[in-house]
Design a protein around this motif. Sequence first.
Motif, mmCIF file in Angstrom:
data_model
loop_
_atom_site.group_PDB
_atom_site.id
_atom_site.type_symbol
_atom_site.label_atom_id
_atom_site.label_comp_id
_atom_site.label_asym_id
_atom_site.label_seq_id
_atom_site.Cartn_x
_atom_site.Cartn_y
_atom_site.Cartn_z
ATOM 1 N N ARG A 1 -8.372 3.073 5.844
ATOM 2 C CA ARG A 1 -8.725 3.610 4.520
ATOM 3 C C ARG A 1 -7.564 3.455 3.538
ATOM 4 N NH1 ARG A 1 -11.213 7.351 7.632
ATOM 5 N NH2 ARG A 1 -9.595 8.941 7.319
ATOM 6 N N ALA A 2 -6.333 3.706 4.012
ATOM 7 C CA ALA A 2 -5.166 3.566 3.138
ATOM 8 C C ALA A 2 -5.005 2.118 2.681
ATOM 9 C CB ALA A 2 -3.902 4.041 3.860
ATOM 10 N N LEU A 3 -5.200 1.171 3.593
ATOM 11 C CA LEU A 3 -5.111 -0.246 3.229
ATOM 12 C C LEU A 3 -6.222 -0.625 2.245
ATOM 13 C CD1 LEU A 3 -4.257 -1.644 6.754
ATOM 14 C CD2 LEU A 3 -2.784 -1.857 4.735
ATOM 15 N N SER A 4 -7.447 -0.228 2.541
ATOM 16 C CA SER A 4 -8.574 -0.538 1.655
ATOM 17 C C SER A 4 -8.383 0.070 0.275
ATOM 18 C CB SER A 4 -9.890 -0.026 2.253
ATOM 19 O OG SER A 4 -10.204 -0.723 3.419
ATOM 20 N N HIS A 5 -7.926 1.307 0.240
ATOM 21 C CA HIS A 5 -7.703 1.992 -1.038
ATOM 22 C C HIS A 5 -6.607 1.286 -1.842
ATOM 23 C CE1 HIS A 5 -7.722 5.283 -3.880
ATOM 24 N NE2 HIS A 5 -6.417 5.423 -3.728
ATOM 25 N N GLY A 6 -5.520 0.929 -1.172
ATOM 26 C CA GLY A 6 -4.429 0.223 -1.844
ATOM 27 C C GLY A 6 -4.866 -1.126 -2.386
ATOM 28 N N VAL A 7 -5.645 -1.850 -1.607
ATOM 29 C CA VAL A 7 -6.168 -3.149 -2.051
ATOM 30 C C VAL A 7 -7.053 -2.961 -3.282
ATOM 31 C CG1 VAL A 7 -7.753 -5.026 -1.415
ATOM 32 C CG2 VAL A 7 -5.958 -4.301 0.179
ATOM 33 N N ALA A 8 -7.903 -1.936 -3.253
ATOM 34 C CA ALA A 8 -8.779 -1.665 -4.397
ATOM 35 C C ALA A 8 -7.965 -1.293 -5.632
ATOM 36 C CB ALA A 8 -9.762 -0.548 -4.047
ATOM 37 N N LEU A 9 -6.976 -0.425 -5.474
ATOM 38 C CA LEU A 9 -6.137 -0.025 -6.611
ATOM 39 C C LEU A 9 -5.388 -1.210 -7.214
ATOM 40 C CD1 LEU A 9 -4.589 3.406 -5.512
ATOM 41 C CD2 LEU A 9 -6.324 2.988 -7.271
ATOM 42 N N ALA A 10 -5.023 -2.161 -6.360
ATOM 43 C CA ALA A 10 -4.308 -3.356 -6.822
ATOM 44 C C ALA A 10 -5.241 -4.384 -7.442
ATOM 45 C CB ALA A 10 -3.539 -3.983 -5.657
ATOM 46 N N ALA B 1 2.228 5.446 5.008
ATOM 47 C CA ALA B 1 3.359 4.990 4.192
ATOM 48 C C ALA B 1 3.603 3.491 4.386
ATOM 49 C CB ALA B 1 4.614 5.791 4.536
ATOM 50 N N LEU B 2 3.576 3.041 5.636
ATOM 51 C CA LEU B 2 3.763 1.615 5.891
ATOM 52 C C LEU B 2 2.576 0.819 5.363
ATOM 53 C CD1 LEU B 2 5.278 -0.792 6.958
ATOM 54 C CD2 LEU B 2 4.525 -0.189 9.282
ATOM 55 N N ALA B 3 1.382 1.374 5.440
ATOM 56 C CA ALA B 3 0.205 0.695 4.889
ATOM 57 C C ALA B 3 0.402 0.426 3.396
ATOM 58 C CB ALA B 3 -1.054 1.538 5.122
ATOM 59 N N GLU B 4 0.961 1.383 2.672
ATOM 60 C CA GLU B 4 1.221 1.196 1.241
ATOM 61 C C GLU B 4 2.209 0.060 1.014
ATOM 62 O OE1 GLU B 4 2.425 4.922 -0.496
ATOM 63 O OE2 GLU B 4 0.550 5.903 0.092
ATOM 64 N N ARG B 5 3.249 -0.020 1.855
ATOM 65 C CA ARG B 5 4.220 -1.118 1.737
ATOM 66 C C ARG B 5 3.581 -2.465 2.048
ATOM 67 N NH1 ARG B 5 8.930 -0.296 5.522
ATOM 68 N NH2 ARG B 5 9.651 -2.181 4.484
ATOM 69 N N ILE B 6 2.714 -2.495 3.068
ATOM 70 C CA ILE B 6 2.041 -3.744 3.423
ATOM 71 C C ILE B 6 1.168 -4.218 2.267
ATOM 72 C CG2 ILE B 6 0.302 -4.768 4.957
ATOM 73 C CD1 ILE B 6 1.500 -2.963 7.204
ATOM 74 N N VAL B 7 0.459 -3.297 1.642
ATOM 75 C CA VAL B 7 -0.370 -3.679 0.488
ATOM 76 C C VAL B 7 0.505 -4.246 -0.619
ATOM 77 C CG1 VAL B 7 -1.861 -2.836 -1.371
ATOM 78 C CG2 VAL B 7 -2.267 -2.089 0.977
ATOM 79 N N ALA B 8 1.518 -3.494 -1.034
ATOM 80 C CA ALA B 8 2.347 -3.900 -2.173
ATOM 81 C C ALA B 8 3.131 -5.180 -1.900
ATOM 82 C CB ALA B 8 3.298 -2.769 -2.555
ATOM 83 N N ASP B 9 3.810 -5.223 -0.755
ATOM 84 C CA ASP B 9 4.706 -6.345 -0.486
ATOM 85 C C ASP B 9 3.992 -7.574 0.064
ATOM 86 O OD1 ASP B 9 6.647 -4.564 -1.259
ATOM 87 O OD2 ASP B 9 7.527 -4.316 0.732
#
Length: 122
Positions: free
Chosen positions: A45-54, A93-101
């Motif tokens: 969910r964190a990865l999917s949410h981050g991808v959507a926000l980006a 937290a790492l999921a957020e870094r994976i999305v961004a970086d």
Amino acid sequence: MPSDPPPDDADDLAARARKAKVDTMQRHVLVCTAADCSPDGTVARALSHGVALAGARDRVGVVETKCLSICRGDGATVVVYPEGTWYAGVDEALAERIVADHLVGGHQVDDAAFLTNPLTPE
């Protein structure tokens, strides 16, 4: 060898693939949700949410999987293709870094990746 699907089925599958944006995907992210990784789906969910926000949902697909056979029991195992980058112990937290970086920025998170095995054209 399986035969080609009947034309109506092939057209239906192609339409469903376009609707799911499969035809524009540049990266596929597999997230283990087995008991030792992230059984509640928090990391997916964190990865999917981050991808959507980006704004990258048309380029990055996140899929929950069962066991990927490489786990430490301290978070999810995540694989990003086509790079073939494997991450272990992924939390939110790492999921957020994976999305961004990685997924948006195009650079794997070196301090978290334990293996890279890219897909290569035949």
